[in-house]
Design a protein around this motif. Sequence first.
Motif, short mmCIF file in Angstrom:
data_model
loop_
_atom_site.label_atom_id
_atom_site.label_comp_id
_atom_site.label_asym_id
_atom_site.label_seq_id
_atom_site.Cartn_x
_atom_site.Cartn_y
_atom_site.Cartn_z
N GLY A 287 -9.11 2.43 -8.33
CA GLY A 287 -9.73 3.57 -8.99
C GLY A 287 -8.96 4.86 -8.88
O GLY A 287 -9.22 5.82 -9.60
N ASP A 288 -7.97 4.95 -7.95
CA ASP A 288 -7.23 6.19 -7.70
C ASP A 288 -5.76 6.11 -8.11
O ASP A 288 -4.96 6.94 -7.71
CB ASP A 288 -7.33 6.57 -6.22
N GLY A 289 -5.38 5.11 -8.85
CA GLY A 289 -4.00 5.00 -9.29
C GLY A 289 -3.12 4.22 -8.32
O GLY A 289 -3.56 3.79 -7.24
N THR A 290 -1.86 4.05 -8.72
CA THR A 290 -0.90 3.24 -7.95
C THR A 290 0.41 4.01 -7.81
O THR A 290 0.80 4.76 -8.70
CB THR A 290 -0.63 1.91 -8.67
N GLU A 291 1.07 3.79 -6.67
CA GLU A 291 2.36 4.44 -6.41
C GLU A 291 3.32 3.39 -5.86
O GLU A 291 3.06 2.78 -4.82
CB GLU A 291 2.19 5.58 -5.41
N PHE A 292 4.43 3.16 -6.58
CA PHE A 292 5.48 2.26 -6.10
C PHE A 292 6.63 3.11 -5.55
O PHE A 292 7.09 4.04 -6.23
CB PHE A 292 6.00 1.37 -7.23
N ILE A 293 7.08 2.79 -4.34
CA ILE A 293 8.14 3.57 -3.68
C ILE A 293 9.33 2.64 -3.43
O ILE A 293 9.21 1.62 -2.74
CB ILE A 293 7.65 4.16 -2.34
N ILE A 294 10.47 3.00 -4.02
CA ILE A 294 11.72 2.25 -3.84
C ILE A 294 12.62 3.04 -2.90
O ILE A 294 12.84 4.23 -3.10
CB ILE A 294 12.44 2.03 -5.17
N THR A 295 13.15 2.37 -1.88
CA THR A 295 14.12 2.99 -0.97
C THR A 295 15.44 2.24 -1.10
O THR A 295 15.48 1.02 -0.96
CB THR A 295 13.63 2.93 0.49
N LEU A 296 16.53 2.98 -1.38
CA LEU A 296 17.86 2.38 -1.51
C LEU A 296 18.84 3.08 -0.59
O LEU A 296 18.76 4.31 -0.43
CB LEU A 296 18.36 2.50 -2.95
N PRO A 297 19.78 2.33 0.03
CA PRO A 297 20.78 2.99 0.87
C PRO A 297 21.68 3.91 0.04
O PRO A 297 22.06 3.55 -1.07
CB PRO A 297 21.57 1.82 1.46
N ALA A 298 21.99 5.10 0.58
CA ALA A 298 22.80 6.08 -0.17
C ALA A 298 24.25 5.63 -0.12
O ALA A 298 24.90 5.75 0.90
CB ALA A 298 22.64 7.46 0.43
#
Length: 657
Positions: free
Chosen positions: A646-657
């Motif tokens: 009901g409050d939305g979704t957040e996808f977080i991608i972490t990649l090495p710099a």
Amino acid sequence: MKQLTVVILLIISFLSANAQQSGLSKQKFEARIKNPDSDFIKSLLAKSAQYHEIENKTDSAQFLLLNALYASKKINYIPGILNSQDGLAEYYFEKSELSESLNYLLQNEETAISAGDSVSLFNTLRMVADLYLNIGDLKSAKNALDRRQYILNNNGIKGLKDTSYYVLSQYNSLTHYYTAINRKDSTEYFYRKLYLLSQKSSSNLFTELGAGGLGSIFIKERNYDSAIYYIKKAVLVAEQRKRFYNYFGSTNKLAHAYFLSGKKDSAFFYAYKTYQGASKFGYLSPIVASCFQLSTLFSSEHRYDSGYKYLHLAVAYTDSLNRQKKLKTIQSITVQNEIRGIEKKRAQQEAILRYKASLRNSFYIGGIILLVLIIIVLSRINKQRSRAKIEIEQAYNKLKSTQKQLIQSEKMASLGELTAGVAHEIQNPLNFVNNFSDINKELLEELKGEADNGNIEEVKTIANDVIANEEKINHHGKRADAIVKGMLQHSRTSTGQKELTDINALCDEYLRLAYHGMRAKDKSFNCTLKTQLDPSLPKINVVPQDIGRVLLNLINNALFTVGDKSKQHLSGYEPTVTIRTKNSGDSIEITVKDNGNGIPEKIKDKIFQPFFTTKPTGQGTGLGLSLSYDIIKAHGGEIKVDGSEGDGTEFIITLPA
């Protein structure tokens, strides 16, 4: 015996129509085939080689090879049998009839071993290795190459030198194997040895193969001058030897190298040469490659009509090529099943021989009965195990085939969604180009009038306006060019080659394209797009096509869920999708957030599983997030999901710099 009967029937059927192919009259041919000798068989083999290698009459070559095999077996002429079977194996391999090719190769292997002919066995194992590489059986291919190396190491072929045909042939086979397992250092090492040693030998075949391989390597290393130097050598030798398939493959590589080095005139010349020549011979792979090269060249010259023409041709020929590949895949599965059947048959034959030997050596009837009972029990157990193993292997192969098809479907679906966005994106700069071109036409007419009247100041003012408009035309033309290149890059199969990539630009591009793709499917769809892109974000080494697919999948999912929620007509609800980047020092973060319906807690652990989807039937494969997860892991990164129902979704991608 069965195969010999088939050969005899074939000869009788075609004898009247094809006798002249041997260079003899019908009567003389019939007389010689009834009473053949080694000289007649050698003449048939020589003529078949001429048809195959020089005149490209492969069916005529096959007819003569079948006659040579029949005649050789009639007088038990072993060299004739070996050379005929070797030629027929190569004929069916080139026709992609892999089962028939394997059949002749296995016969040749047995004949060579029985005759103690190490040279023929060595040559046969080369084709065996190539066939196994062709169907993806790397273990069997390596086994064949190891057997070849054993023959070389143990003086199976006398008078060997580093520059002999057999040593160079083994180096060439090793380049194929190490290319297949993606061992770049080993591939380059053997290509260099092949090329350098071939310069000291009498055969220029390996000069062509070594030079072509080194040219491809130098292209990847961006050393274009060296690439052009070696590929030209390969082109020259292939033309001299009339190896036209290799010739057109090399001319297209030469066009690509010239394009990358900025020499477009030469690139156009060799790309056209490849397209026209390969079309004449019907070589699909060089045709497809040259069409893509010509499309890229025309696009780089802003000649978009021609660029689209060759892109369209490339797609059409690619469909034909894909149909051939699917047929080849089916044949590969058939070959693998036949291999298992052959191995099983050999095992059964060996078991029967052991059983007979035991019977001959038995002295007591009780021992014989006991042995028979043991063999029966073991045979039943073995059959049950073999049947279960075959069923498991068949199910596993079917699962892998289905999975590959679904993954390809997922990629093509994402490409289809992009197409609508690209069509919208490219229309805007094209409108600008057309409008400013019309304005410039009017201004130039006005300029001519002012010039005739001698109003120099007014002429200068109008000229400045024309220049300003031309700058805008150039700007929007480059923008359209960038969009087309991005589309081509996305549609191109990923090579796995990492390159420095501007993640902010990638995020911005795919957000716009995905949105317009959704709008193309549903005109009533509206959504607020927000970007919070960190300007300090560094360029990072990634495979841009793969990361683009991940972003496209996440953004499409976000747009789908906010669109789904907006259909509920909730008071005050404004569908919003936000993409954010952040520089965290030794890593970067990419966040895709929506204010849709969210993900229930009970299914969060399942969303990255293959084939799991919450979309209605027919609207999703369930592979998008699974593929995205695999791509991010392959880049050494991490992907997480946050949010509640009901409050939305957040996808977080972490990649090495």
